[in-house]
Design a protein around this motif. Structure first.
Motif, PDB file in Angstrom:
ATOM      1  N   VAL A  49      23.437  34.760  37.882  1.00 26.02           N
ATOM      2  CA  VAL A  49      22.735  34.522  36.519  1.00 26.02           C
ATOM      3  C   VAL A  49      23.733  33.113  36.011  1.00 26.02           C
ATOM      4  N   TYR A  50      25.052  33.705  35.995  1.00 29.69           N
ATOM      5  CA  TYR A  50      26.024  33.167  35.344  1.00 29.69           C
ATOM      6  C   TYR A  50      26.838  32.299  36.482  1.00 29.69           C
ATOM      7  N   GLY A  51      26.415  32.673  37.597  1.00 34.56           N
ATOM      8  CA  GLY A  51      27.282  31.900  38.802  1.00 34.56           C
ATOM      9  C   GLY A  51      28.155  32.411  39.468  1.00 34.56           C
ATOM     10  N   ILE A  52      28.740  33.290  38.862  1.00 38.18           N
ATOM     11  CA  ILE A  52      29.802  34.078  39.429  1.00 38.18           C
ATOM     12  C   ILE A  52      29.556  35.525  39.997  1.00 38.18           C
ATOM     13  N   GLU A  53      28.396  35.917  39.751  1.00 40.04           N
ATOM     14  CA  GLU A  53      28.105  37.323  40.120  1.00 40.04           C
ATOM     15  C   GLU A  53      28.123  37.477  41.648  1.00 40.04           C
ATOM     16  N   ILE A  77      39.513  45.398  49.773  1.00 43.81           N
ATOM     17  CA  ILE A  77      38.876  45.846  48.555  1.00 43.81           C
ATOM     18  C   ILE A  77      37.721  44.818  48.505  1.00 43.81           C
ATOM     19  N   THR A  78      36.619  45.444  47.960  1.00 46.08           N
ATOM     20  CA  THR A  78      35.386  44.598  47.480  1.00 46.08           C
ATOM     21  C   THR A  78      35.342  44.715  45.933  1.00 46.08           C
ATOM     22  N   VAL A  79      35.385  43.658  45.229  1.00 44.19           N
ATOM     23  CA  VAL A  79      35.320  43.614  43.828  1.00 44.19           C
ATOM     24  C   VAL A  79      33.863  42.875  43.641  1.00 44.19           C
ATOM     25  N   SER A  80      32.999  43.868  42.965  1.00 44.83           N
ATOM     26  CA  SER A  80      31.691  43.180  43.046  1.00 44.83           C
ATOM     27  C   SER A  80      31.614  43.099  41.184  1.00 44.83           C
ATOM     28  N   ILE A  81      30.980  41.803  41.052  1.00 45.42           N
ATOM     29  CA  ILE A  81      30.710  41.359  39.564  1.00 45.42           C
ATOM     30  C   ILE A  81      29.296  41.527  39.712  1.00 45.42           C
ATOM     31  N   ASP A  82      28.833  42.611  38.978  1.00 45.04           N
ATOM     32  CA  ASP A  82      27.439  43.081  38.884  1.00 45.04           C
ATOM     33  C   ASP A  82      26.587  42.283  38.054  1.00 45.04           C
ATOM     34  N   SER A  83      27.155  42.192  36.751  1.00 42.29           N
ATOM     35  CA  SER A  83      26.290  41.438  35.602  1.00 42.29           C
ATOM     36  C   SER A  83      27.119  40.960  34.456  1.00 42.29           C
ATOM     37  N   LEU A  84      26.749  40.439  33.887  1.00 39.95           N
ATOM     38  CA  LEU A  84      27.447  39.725  32.342  1.00 39.95           C
ATOM     39  C   LEU A  84      26.483  39.696  31.270  1.00 39.95           C
ATOM     40  N   SER A  85      26.938  40.102  30.213  1.00 39.35           N
ATOM     41  CA  SER A  85      26.084  39.749  28.885  1.00 39.35           C
ATOM     42  C   SER A  85      27.035  38.926  28.061  1.00 39.35           C
ATOM     43  N   GLU A  86      26.597  38.652  26.948  1.00 40.92           N
ATOM     44  CA  GLU A  86      27.257  37.668  26.104  1.00 40.92           C
ATOM     45  C   GLU A  86      28.795  37.698  26.064  1.00 40.92           C
ATOM     46  N   PHE A 102      33.578  49.288  36.433  1.00 38.43           N
ATOM     47  CA  PHE A 102      34.569  48.615  35.440  1.00 38.43           C
ATOM     48  C   PHE A 102      33.915  47.662  34.522  1.00 38.43           C
ATOM     49  N   SER A 103      34.275  47.409  33.168  1.00 37.29           N
ATOM     50  CA  SER A 103      33.727  46.740  32.302  1.00 37.29           C
ATOM     51  C   SER A 103      34.569  46.142  31.413  1.00 37.29           C
ATOM     52  N   GLY A 104      34.417  44.852  30.796  1.00 39.42           N
ATOM     53  CA  GLY A 104      35.544  44.473  29.963  1.00 39.42           C
ATOM     54  C   GLY A 104      35.168  43.154  29.253  1.00 39.42           C
ATOM     55  N   THR A 105      35.916  42.528  28.480  1.00 39.17           N
ATOM     56  CA  THR A 105      35.647  41.067  27.951  1.00 39.17           C
ATOM     57  C   THR A 105      35.862  40.154  28.999  1.00 39.17           C
ATOM     58  N   TYR A 106      35.460  38.924  28.658  1.00 40.48           N
ATOM     59  CA  TYR A 106      35.694  37.661  29.558  1.00 40.48           C
ATOM     60  C   TYR A 106      35.811  36.540  28.707  1.00 40.48           C
ATOM     61  N   ASN A 107      36.393  35.613  28.932  1.00 42.34           N
ATOM     62  CA  ASN A 107      36.286  34.211  28.329  1.00 42.34           C
ATOM     63  C   ASN A 107      36.101  33.170  29.461  1.00 42.34           C
ATOM     64  N   ARG A 108      35.329  31.913  28.904  1.00 40.40           N
ATOM     65  CA  ARG A 108      35.234  30.826  30.003  1.00 40.40           C
ATOM     66  C   ARG A 108      35.873  29.402  29.683  1.00 40.40           C
ATOM     67  N   ALA A 109      36.443  28.921  30.434  1.00 41.83           N
ATOM     68  CA  ALA A 109      37.013  27.283  30.183  1.00 41.83           C
ATOM     69  C   ALA A 109      36.498  26.801  31.428  1.00 41.83           C
ATOM     70  N   ASP A 110      35.384  25.889  30.844  1.00 42.96           N
ATOM     71  CA  ASP A 110      34.968  25.180  31.937  1.00 42.96           C
ATOM     72  C   ASP A 110      34.432  26.008  33.111  1.00 42.96           C
TER      73      ASP A 110
END
Lengths: 292, 203
Positions: A49-53, A77-86, A102-110
């Protein structure tokens, strides 16, 4: 005389001192998986959805560690990005027979996404991942820091590539597997190690229904690798080091995505597993004793 | 002295053999060796033959303690006769025929199947001849055939001992080891028996 025992002075992968860090010694990989069903995550490919899952697979390498302890320098290891919210990134990791959300915060720069995510903290080996993902190259790189500073490995680094998982029964083990020494098989008494022979590659037990004549003359290690290759094709994450080391380090197509694959096995695979286990058990118990 | 040390070694191996037999209690279709015989256990005669062999063939081993000692034979001929009957009937009625049946389905293909079938037939024949000769009072011939019969009885031990030695020395593939000992296990015994018989026959 073909022989699987090489009289090597100790060319050793690691000493066998204690038992710590994500490992176990379950003789049967599948029974190990039962313990983890509570936090089992079905390996359904995450939706972009966000282009990195998606799944990112590669090596999880020790950076800070206690060299006196018996640790695994590198696991796949496999790291899976399952979904993102705001505000939050959700995912899970699969390594060494351990699936952790796992879960946590993220920020995006470009095109670069930075995230700091935590595992729940109720497992001894939980910790915090800090990574960045580039949405064009789809490379995920970063570090993991253990909550428990007394672990053998307290920090690992990784650079993982985006990969799609799909079960392919036709995929074979690579030739390199032949003559590999099995992890932990070094015998101090006679300085021997157990190695894999070309027999392990003779049949693909996900495709060919094995007859007893096919396998009755094979060494236990070859039978074991054959049987575990079935699990590996389904993306099973190995808990025991003996098999994990081989599949992690030598089998490029292998990616750990699950710890419970019982429901995924085909009827042919189940039949082969049953037959292989019989011969493995027989070899384990009777090969080198007074008896038949 | 040599006799007593031989007897001690023999005792040791008899205990090992007893241990192998005891694995099969309780008897099941999956126990020990049977784990890799699953193709055959569906045959209605395989399991009965297998278990008859396991539990009766072992009864041939006590003969090693009683039958070859001259003193015992002279002092207590009844012991010799009693244990001799146990030995002969166990082999003729149960041990060898059941061995023949399971030999037909031996692991390792035609080569080891021939080895085990031949072993069972010779075992029966030598024991039968020894019995017949004793009945006729031909004790020299009885002795000679019993030496042959017992040499084959001992293959239960020598086969397994060879396997242990060969595996420890060469780590062969499991079925290669089996094919070797299927022959080595009893032919060498028989050769030694013939050497002993040659010594006896020499004037």
């Amino acid at each position: 005389m073909r022989t699987c025992l090489f009289l090597f002075p100790a060319i050793l992968l690691a000493s066998c001192a204690g038992n710590n860090e994500r490992t176990g010694s379950e003789p049967d990989e599948l029974s190990a998986s039962l313990m983890l069903e509570t936090n089992y995550i079905k390996p359904a490919a995450p939706v972009m959805v966000y282009g990195i899952e998606g799944y990112y697979t590669g090596f999880f390498e020790a950076e800070e560690f206690d060299a006196n302890k018996n640790y695994m320098w590198s696991n796949k290891i496999t790291v899976s990005i399952d979904s993102l919210s705001e505000t939050t990134l959700y995912g899970h990791s699969v390594v060494a027979g351990n699936v952790r959300p796992f879960s946590g915060t993220y920020n995006r720069a470009d095109k670069t996404w930075q995230a700091t995510v935590s595992e729940p903290g109720d497992d001894r080996y939980d910790g915090v991942f800090t990574f960045s993902v580039h949405s064009d190259s789809l490379v995920l790189r970063g570090t993991w820091t253990a909550n428990d500073k007394k672990l053998a490995v307290t920090k690992r680094k990784y650079q993982l590539e985006h990969r799609v998982f799909g079960y392919d029964p036709n995929i074979d083990l690579p030739e390199d597997v032949t003559y590999t020494k099995l992890y932990g098989s070094y015998n101090e008494e006679d300085e021997s190690v157990e190695a894999i022979t070309e027999d392990a590659l003779r049949f693909n037990p996900s495709v060919t229904l094995l007859k007893k004549e096919d396998i009755e003359n094979m060494y236990q290690g070859d039978l074991e690798v054959m049987r575990n290759s079935i699990y590996a094709r389904h993306g099973y994450s190995f808990r025991n080091r003996r098999m994990r080391f081989l599949f992690d380090q030598l089998v490029d197509w292998y990616m750990p995505v699950s710890v419970n694959i019982t429901g995924e096995l085909t009827d042919l695979e189940k039949k082969n597993i049953d037959l292989l286990k019989r011969y493995e058990a027989h070899a384990e118990k009777y090969y080198d004793v007074f008896g038949r | 002295m040599l006799w007593w040390s031989l007897l001690l070694v023999y005792t040791f191996f008899c205990i090992l053999m007893l241990g192998i037999v005891l694995q099969y209690i309780p008897a099941g279709p999956d126990t020990a060796f049977l784990g890799i015989k699953q193709d055959y256990i569906e045959l209605p005669w395989y399991l009965p033959a297998f278990y008859i062999h396991v539990f009766t063939a072992i009864l041939a081993l006590p003969a090693g303690f009683t039958q070859f000692q001259k003193k015992l034979r002279r002092k207590h001929p009844a012991v010799h006769r009693f244990n001799g009957r146990v030995y002969v009937f166990m082999i003729l009625l149960f041990g060898a025929p059941s061995g023949l049946v399971i030999g037909v389905y031996a692991n390792g293909g035609v080569s080891s199947q021939i080895a085990f079938v031949l072993l069972a037939m010779l075992w029966w024949w030598f024991t039968w001849q020894a019995f017949v000769k004793a009945k006729k009072g031909l004790f020299r011939a009885h002795r000679i055939f019993m030496i042959r019969s017992f040499a084959l009885t001992l293959s239960a031990i020598t086969l397994r001992a060879w396997k242990y030695v060969i595996v420890a020395a060469f780590h062969p593939h499991p079925m290669d080891a089996y094919r070797i000992v299927a022959w080595l296990g009893w032919t060498l015994n028989l050769l030694i028996a013939e050497l002993i018989i040659y010594q006896i026959r020499r004037p």
